[in-house]
Design a protein around this motif. Structure first.
Motif, PDB file in Angstrom:
ATOM      1  N   GLU A  61     -21.942   8.991 -29.484  1.00  0.00           N
ATOM      2  CA  GLU A  61     -22.056   7.689 -30.169  1.00  0.00           C
ATOM      3  C   GLU A  61     -21.760   6.505 -29.515  1.00  0.00           C
ATOM      4  OE1 GLU A  61     -23.410   7.396 -33.292  1.00  0.00           O
ATOM      5  OE2 GLU A  61     -23.709   9.608 -33.529  1.00  0.00           O
ATOM      6  N   GLY A  62     -20.694   6.399 -28.724  1.00  0.00           N
ATOM      7  CA  GLY A  62     -20.080   5.296 -27.971  1.00  0.00           C
ATOM      8  C   GLY A  62     -20.922   4.894 -26.951  1.00  0.00           C
ATOM      9  N   ASP A  63     -20.603   3.452 -26.600  1.00  0.00           N
ATOM     10  CA  ASP A  63     -21.293   3.056 -25.512  1.00  0.00           C
ATOM     11  C   ASP A  63     -20.721   3.618 -24.090  1.00  0.00           C
ATOM     12  OD1 ASP A  63     -22.972   1.257 -26.942  1.00  0.00           O
ATOM     13  OD2 ASP A  63     -21.394  -0.289 -27.005  1.00  0.00           O
ATOM     14  N   LYS A  64     -21.742   4.008 -23.347  1.00  0.00           N
ATOM     15  CA  LYS A  64     -21.343   4.739 -22.181  1.00  0.00           C
ATOM     16  C   LYS A  64     -20.612   3.902 -21.144  1.00  0.00           C
ATOM     17  CE  LYS A  64     -23.456   8.052 -18.944  1.00  0.00           C
ATOM     18  NZ  LYS A  64     -24.392   8.701 -18.389  1.00  0.00           N
ATOM     19  N   LYS A 102     -32.910   0.047 -16.260  1.00  0.00           N
ATOM     20  CA  LYS A 102     -31.920  -0.795 -17.008  1.00  0.00           C
ATOM     21  C   LYS A 102     -30.809  -0.132 -16.102  1.00  0.00           C
ATOM     22  CE  LYS A 102     -29.645  -2.149 -21.247  1.00  0.00           C
ATOM     23  NZ  LYS A 102     -29.782  -1.956 -22.728  1.00  0.00           N
ATOM     24  N   VAL A 103     -29.816  -0.897 -15.709  1.00  0.00           N
ATOM     25  CA  VAL A 103     -28.399  -0.787 -15.193  1.00  0.00           C
ATOM     26  C   VAL A 103     -27.376  -1.303 -16.197  1.00  0.00           C
ATOM     27  CG1 VAL A 103     -26.902  -1.088 -13.188  1.00  0.00           C
ATOM     28  CG2 VAL A 103     -29.199  -1.014 -12.875  1.00  0.00           C
ATOM     29  N   SER A 104     -26.500  -0.618 -16.397  1.00  0.00           N
ATOM     30  CA  SER A 104     -25.366  -1.103 -17.473  1.00  0.00           C
ATOM     31  C   SER A 104     -23.929  -0.569 -16.829  1.00  0.00           C
ATOM     32  CB  SER A 104     -25.668  -0.462 -18.848  1.00  0.00           C
ATOM     33  OG  SER A 104     -26.713  -0.623 -19.309  1.00  0.00           O
ATOM     34  N   TYR A 105     -23.087  -1.602 -17.336  1.00  0.00           N
ATOM     35  CA  TYR A 105     -21.734  -1.222 -17.042  1.00  0.00           C
ATOM     36  C   TYR A 105     -20.693  -1.328 -18.393  1.00  0.00           C
ATOM     37  CZ  TYR A 105     -17.008  -1.329 -15.097  1.00  0.00           C
ATOM     38  OH  TYR A 105     -15.713  -0.802 -14.632  1.00  0.00           O
ATOM     39  N   GLY A 106     -20.252  -0.341 -18.514  1.00  0.00           N
ATOM     40  CA  GLY A 106     -19.317  -0.627 -19.928  1.00  0.00           C
ATOM     41  C   GLY A 106     -18.027  -0.437 -19.745  1.00  0.00           C
ATOM     42  N   ALA A 107     -17.120  -1.258 -20.245  1.00  0.00           N
ATOM     43  CA  ALA A 107     -15.663  -1.376 -19.834  1.00  0.00           C
ATOM     44  C   ALA A 107     -15.067  -1.562 -21.357  1.00  0.00           C
ATOM     45  CB  ALA A 107     -15.160  -2.472 -19.070  1.00  0.00           C
ATOM     46  N   GLY A 108     -14.697  -0.513 -21.996  1.00  0.00           N
ATOM     47  CA  GLY A 108     -14.014  -0.722 -23.438  1.00  0.00           C
ATOM     48  C   GLY A 108     -15.187  -0.935 -24.402  1.00  0.00           C
ATOM     49  N   PRO A 109     -15.062  -2.095 -25.285  1.00  0.00           N
ATOM     50  CA  PRO A 109     -15.969  -2.257 -25.975  1.00  0.00           C
ATOM     51  C   PRO A 109     -17.243  -3.483 -25.572  1.00  0.00           C
ATOM     52  CG  PRO A 109     -14.075  -3.916 -26.523  1.00  0.00           C
ATOM     53  CD  PRO A 109     -13.622  -2.660 -25.483  1.00  0.00           C
ATOM     54  N   VAL A 110     -16.949  -3.603 -24.190  1.00  0.00           N
ATOM     55  CA  VAL A 110     -17.921  -4.583 -23.536  1.00  0.00           C
ATOM     56  C   VAL A 110     -18.752  -3.771 -22.770  1.00  0.00           C
ATOM     57  CG1 VAL A 110     -18.159  -6.867 -22.324  1.00  0.00           C
ATOM     58  CG2 VAL A 110     -16.116  -6.589 -23.764  1.00  0.00           C
ATOM     59  N   THR A 111     -20.290  -4.284 -23.117  1.00  0.00           N
ATOM     60  CA  THR A 111     -20.984  -3.743 -21.874  1.00  0.00           C
ATOM     61  C   THR A 111     -21.969  -4.703 -21.544  1.00  0.00           C
ATOM     62  OG1 THR A 111     -21.276  -1.718 -23.260  1.00  0.00           O
ATOM     63  CG2 THR A 111     -23.218  -2.115 -21.835  1.00  0.00           C
ATOM     64  N   ALA A 112     -21.805  -4.645 -20.080  1.00  0.00           N
ATOM     65  CA  ALA A 112     -23.017  -5.849 -19.577  1.00  0.00           C
ATOM     66  C   ALA A 112     -24.356  -5.122 -18.638  1.00  0.00           C
ATOM     67  CB  ALA A 112     -22.179  -6.401 -18.337  1.00  0.00           C
ATOM     68  N   THR A 127     -40.668  -8.460 -15.467  1.00  0.00           N
ATOM     69  CA  THR A 127     -39.946  -9.272 -16.370  1.00  0.00           C
ATOM     70  C   THR A 127     -38.611  -8.339 -16.817  1.00  0.00           C
ATOM     71  OG1 THR A 127     -39.954 -10.370 -18.614  1.00  0.00           O
ATOM     72  CG2 THR A 127     -41.034  -8.273 -18.263  1.00  0.00           C
ATOM     73  N   GLY A 128     -37.657  -9.058 -17.559  1.00  0.00           N
ATOM     74  CA  GLY A 128     -36.701  -8.148 -17.815  1.00  0.00           C
ATOM     75  C   GLY A 128     -35.484  -9.031 -18.567  1.00  0.00           C
ATOM     76  N   GLU A 129     -34.371  -8.716 -18.665  1.00  0.00           N
ATOM     77  CA  GLU A 129     -33.212  -9.502 -19.142  1.00  0.00           C
ATOM     78  C   GLU A 129     -31.871  -9.067 -18.589  1.00  0.00           C
ATOM     79  OE1 GLU A 129     -36.268  -7.837 -21.563  1.00  0.00           O
ATOM     80  OE2 GLU A 129     -34.512  -6.737 -21.091  1.00  0.00           O
ATOM     81  N   ILE A 130     -31.009 -10.038 -18.572  1.00  0.00           N
ATOM     82  CA  ILE A 130     -29.619  -9.875 -18.381  1.00  0.00           C
ATOM     83  C   ILE A 130     -28.727 -10.317 -19.503  1.00  0.00           C
ATOM     84  CG2 ILE A 130     -29.869  -9.815 -15.676  1.00  0.00           C
ATOM     85  CD1 ILE A 130     -28.826 -12.799 -15.984  1.00  0.00           C
ATOM     86  N   GLY A 131     -27.717  -9.670 -19.673  1.00  0.00           N
ATOM     87  CA  GLY A 131     -26.962 -10.158 -20.762  1.00  0.00           C
ATOM     88  C   GLY A 131     -25.593  -9.308 -20.951  1.00  0.00           C
ATOM     89  N   ALA A 132     -24.759  -9.412 -22.189  1.00  0.00           N
ATOM     90  CA  ALA A 132     -23.654  -8.702 -22.221  1.00  0.00           C
ATOM     91  C   ALA A 132     -23.613  -8.691 -23.650  1.00  0.00           C
ATOM     92  CB  ALA A 132     -22.467  -9.398 -21.807  1.00  0.00           C
ATOM     93  N   LYS A 133     -22.944  -7.506 -24.407  1.00  0.00           N
ATOM     94  CA  LYS A 133     -22.607  -7.313 -25.786  1.00  0.00           C
ATOM     95  C   LYS A 133     -21.334  -6.758 -26.079  1.00  0.00           C
ATOM     96  CE  LYS A 133     -24.932  -2.823 -25.940  1.00  0.00           C
ATOM     97  NZ  LYS A 133     -26.117  -1.801 -26.144  1.00  0.00           N
ATOM     98  N   TYR A 134     -20.757  -6.912 -27.495  1.00  0.00           N
ATOM     99  CA  TYR A 134     -19.437  -6.531 -27.689  1.00  0.00           C
ATOM    100  C   TYR A 134     -19.595  -5.614 -28.811  1.00  0.00           C
ATOM    101  CZ  TYR A 134     -14.505  -6.736 -28.939  1.00  0.00           C
ATOM    102  OH  TYR A 134     -13.245  -6.426 -29.204  1.00  0.00           O
ATOM    103  N   ARG A 135     -18.896  -4.494 -29.090  1.00  0.00           N
ATOM    104  CA  ARG A 135     -19.094  -3.533 -30.066  1.00  0.00           C
ATOM    105  C   ARG A 135     -18.013  -3.405 -30.998  1.00  0.00           C
ATOM    106  NH1 ARG A 135     -20.763   2.554 -29.997  1.00  0.00           N
ATOM    107  NH2 ARG A 135     -19.763   3.521 -31.580  1.00  0.00           N
ATOM    108  N   THR A 136     -17.946  -3.458 -32.295  1.00  0.00           N
ATOM    109  CA  THR A 136     -17.091  -3.372 -33.232  1.00  0.00           C
ATOM    110  C   THR A 136     -17.463  -2.196 -34.178  1.00  0.00           C
ATOM    111  OG1 THR A 136     -16.955  -5.910 -32.969  1.00  0.00           O
ATOM    112  CG2 THR A 136     -15.840  -4.822 -35.033  1.00  0.00           C
TER     113      THR A 136
END
Length: 241
Positions: A61-64, A102-112, A127-136
């Motif tokens: 369930e959680g972000d990796k 897609k390459v991701s890096y998760g650290a706690g609730p934050v994923t870039a 084409t593509g995207e770069i970004g970051a998100k915060y999980r609550t």
């Protein structure tokens, strides 16, 4: 069907690289309200093919956490001159299929994250995207994400959707325009997920984006601000290799 087969064949190396691992992905259907075409003033409701949370390794369930690599897939709808009076004289653009990673890096609730995809059919660019998100986590069933994202495309991509060829300049009301590659959009994104059970969930997304750079300066663009709203149902599928 030939294009879909080609995409499947191109995806095989990713599956091979993940041999002896599990692969999971959230797949589903929904509806999206978005501009008729990139840069349009008017909006329309269209089907939403949902592809989310693709990952190698055990499903969860959680972000990796830490670094991870997963497939990235997207479909860009066709653009027809008959869709909007503002497109009179512009060439039609077929539906595009995009495949990449897609390459991701998760650290706690934050994923870039960052993604890159190659287009087929409608456009042949990158084409593509770069970004970051915060999980609550609001509860065991309700999860929210908020984030920022930048979209980019090479010159082949921007020329397809934002360029005006000499022939189009003659046939339309627009001046000739040859955009360069670079960042094309900036967006604030919010996502909510309600888990019905361990595998099925209701997914909602709100995005408030703006076309920037050469894309935003295109004479084809009637409105730089491009909001969208999506609602759908997803189910997690897991496969062993």
């Amino acid at each position: 069907m030939k294009r879909l087969l080609a995409i499947a064949l191109l995806a095989m190396p990713l599956a091979t690289a993940a041999a002896a691992q599990d692969f999971s992905v959230d797949l589903g259907l929904g509806v999206t309200g978005k501009p008729v075409y990139p840069g349009a003033e008017d909006a329309e409701a269209t089907p939403w093919l949902i592809w989310r949370n693709a990952r190698f390794g055990a499903a969860g369930e959680g972000d990796k956490q830490g670094f991870s690599v997963s497939p990235s897939f997207n479909i860009v709808g066709e653009r027809k001159a008959e869709d909007d009076a503002a497109l009179t004289g512009m060439k039609d653009i077929d539906r595009a299929y995009e495949l990449g990673a897609k390459v991701s890096y998760g650290a706690g609730p934050v994923t870039a994250y960052g993604s890159v995809r190659k287009g087929f059919d409608g456009h042949e660019g990158v084409t593509g995207e770069i970004g970051a998100k915060y999980r609550t986590d609001l509860s065991d069933r309700v999860t929210l994400w908020s984030g920022l994202e930048l979209g980019y495309g090479d010159s082949d991509y921007t020329d397809t959707y934002f360029g005006v060829s000499p022939e189009e300049a003659i046939a339309s009301k627009y001046r000739e325009y040859d955009p360069s590659g670079g960042f094309t959009s900036a967006a604030v994104k919010f996502q909510a997920r309600y888990a019905i059970n361990d595998k099925t969930a209701i997914l909602g997304e709100v995005e408030y984006g703006k076309l920037i750079g050469d894309a935003g300066d295109s004479p084809v663009v009637q409105e730089e601000w491009q909001p969208s709203l999506r609602l759908g149902v997803v189910r997690r599928f897991s496969f062993g290799f």
